[in-house]
Design a protein around this motif. Structure first.
Motif, mmCIF file in Angstrom:
data_model
loop_
_atom_site.group_PDB
_atom_site.id
_atom_site.type_symbol
_atom_site.label_atom_id
_atom_site.label_comp_id
_atom_site.label_asym_id
_atom_site.label_seq_id
_atom_site.Cartn_x
_atom_site.Cartn_y
_atom_site.Cartn_z
ATOM 1 N N ALA A 296 0.829 -1.211 0.000
ATOM 2 C CA ALA A 296 0.000 0.000 0.000
ATOM 3 C C ALA A 296 0.864 1.262 0.000
ATOM 4 O O ALA A 296 0.519 2.252 -0.643
ATOM 5 C CB ALA A 296 -0.927 0.004 1.206
ATOM 6 N N ASP B 92 3.335 0.862 -3.543
ATOM 7 C CA ASP B 92 2.636 0.787 -4.834
ATOM 8 C C ASP B 92 1.122 0.855 -4.598
ATOM 9 O O ASP B 92 0.421 -0.151 -4.717
ATOM 10 C CB ASP B 92 3.018 -0.511 -5.546
ATOM 11 C CG ASP B 92 2.515 -0.585 -6.974
ATOM 12 O OD1 ASP B 92 1.962 0.417 -7.477
ATOM 13 O OD2 ASP B 92 2.690 -1.657 -7.594
ATOM 14 N N PRO B 93 0.610 2.039 -4.245
ATOM 15 C CA PRO B 93 -0.814 2.153 -3.894
ATOM 16 C C PRO B 93 -1.766 1.704 -5.000
ATOM 17 O O PRO B 93 -2.851 1.206 -4.711
ATOM 18 C CB PRO B 93 -1.001 3.642 -3.600
ATOM 19 C CG PRO B 93 0.362 4.203 -3.420
ATOM 20 C CD PRO B 93 1.306 3.313 -4.146
ATOM 21 N N ALA B 94 -1.369 1.852 -6.242
ATOM 22 C CA ALA B 94 -2.249 1.444 -7.345
ATOM 23 C C ALA B 94 -2.489 -0.064 -7.334
ATOM 24 O O ALA B 94 -3.540 -0.523 -7.784
ATOM 25 C CB ALA B 94 -1.655 1.874 -8.679
ATOM 26 N N ILE C 218 -3.033 -1.959 -4.778
ATOM 27 C CA ILE C 218 -4.125 -2.279 -3.851
ATOM 28 C C ILE C 218 -5.468 -2.097 -4.549
ATOM 29 O O ILE C 218 -6.340 -2.963 -4.487
ATOM 30 C CB ILE C 218 -4.049 -1.399 -2.583
ATOM 31 C CG1 ILE C 218 -2.756 -1.658 -1.811
ATOM 32 C CG2 ILE C 218 -5.266 -1.619 -1.689
ATOM 33 C CD1 ILE C 218 -2.673 -2.995 -1.143
ATOM 34 N N GLY C 219 -5.631 -0.978 -5.235
ATOM 35 C CA GLY C 219 -6.878 -0.729 -5.960
ATOM 36 C C GLY C 219 -7.129 -1.758 -7.040
ATOM 37 O O GLY C 219 -8.252 -2.240 -7.210
ATOM 38 N N ALA C 220 -6.083 -2.113 -7.764
ATOM 39 C CA ALA C 220 -6.224 -3.125 -8.820
ATOM 40 C C ALA C 220 -6.596 -4.475 -8.231
ATOM 41 O O ALA C 220 -7.434 -5.198 -8.785
ATOM 42 C CB ALA C 220 -4.924 -3.229 -9.618
ATOM 43 N N VAL D 286 -8.210 -5.051 -5.404
ATOM 44 C CA VAL D 286 -9.598 -4.989 -4.918
ATOM 45 C C VAL D 286 -10.564 -5.100 -6.084
ATOM 46 O O VAL D 286 -11.545 -5.845 -6.024
ATOM 47 C CB VAL D 286 -9.830 -3.695 -4.105
ATOM 48 C CG1 VAL D 286 -11.307 -3.480 -3.831
ATOM 49 C CG2 VAL D 286 -9.047 -3.736 -2.809
ATOM 50 N N ARG D 287 -10.287 -4.374 -7.175
ATOM 51 C CA ARG D 287 -11.168 -4.456 -8.351
ATOM 52 C C ARG D 287 -11.198 -5.866 -8.920
ATOM 53 O O ARG D 287 -12.268 -6.373 -9.277
ATOM 54 C CB ARG D 287 -10.718 -3.454 -9.415
ATOM 55 C CG ARG D 287 -11.103 -2.030 -9.100
ATOM 56 C CD ARG D 287 -10.863 -1.098 -10.274
ATOM 57 N NE ARG D 287 -9.463 -1.055 -10.691
ATOM 58 C CZ ARG D 287 -8.533 -0.293 -10.126
ATOM 59 N NH1 ARG D 287 -8.858 0.472 -9.112
ATOM 60 N NH2 ARG D 287 -7.285 -0.312 -10.570
ATOM 61 N N GLN D 288 -10.052 -6.517 -9.008
ATOM 62 C CA GLN D 288 -10.022 -7.880 -9.540
ATOM 63 C C GLN D 288 -10.738 -8.853 -8.615
ATOM 64 O O GLN D 288 -11.453 -9.739 -9.055
ATOM 65 C CB GLN D 288 -8.587 -8.338 -9.780
ATOM 66 C CG GLN D 288 -8.514 -9.658 -10.522
ATOM 67 C CD GLN D 288 -7.104 -10.002 -10.941
ATOM 68 O OE1 GLN D 288 -6.181 -9.218 -10.790
ATOM 69 N NE2 GLN D 288 -6.934 -11.196 -11.470
#
Length: 91
Positions: A71, A74-76, A78-80, A82-84
């Motif tokens: 987090a 590479d914060p992006a 975490i978002g990727a 969660v979306r997956q």
């Protein structure tokens, strides 16, 4: 499993949420996010239950440290992840 190994495992689950894990002697693959949720739930339960000679809090915070490291670094990711994961669950 030691806490640093769990940090690496949980960080890899963030980067590869579609992966599966094999745990011997279970002969079937376990989806990595399912393993993560189950492992965290069991470790939390075992830590609160007490007894035994295993420091479950160390395992819990080792796993969370891996996710926290991703987090921060590479914060992006975490978002990727969660979306997956949401896309996998909603199928």
């Amino acid at each position: 499993m030691q806490a640093p190994r769990l940090a690496v495992l949980f960080a890899s689950i963030v980067y590869f949420p579609g992966a599966s894990l094999f745990i011997l002697p279970i002969p079937v693959p376990i989806p990595a996010p399912l393993f993560a949720v189950g492992y965290l739930a069991f470790t939390y339960y075992a830590a609160r239950r007490g007894g035994g000679r295993v420091n479950h809090d160390a395992h819990l915070f080792g796993a969370l440290a891996g996710v926290a490291f991703v987090a921060v670094s590479d914060p992006a990711a975490i978002g990727a992840a969660v979306r997956q994961f949401v896309a996998m669950v909603s199928r």
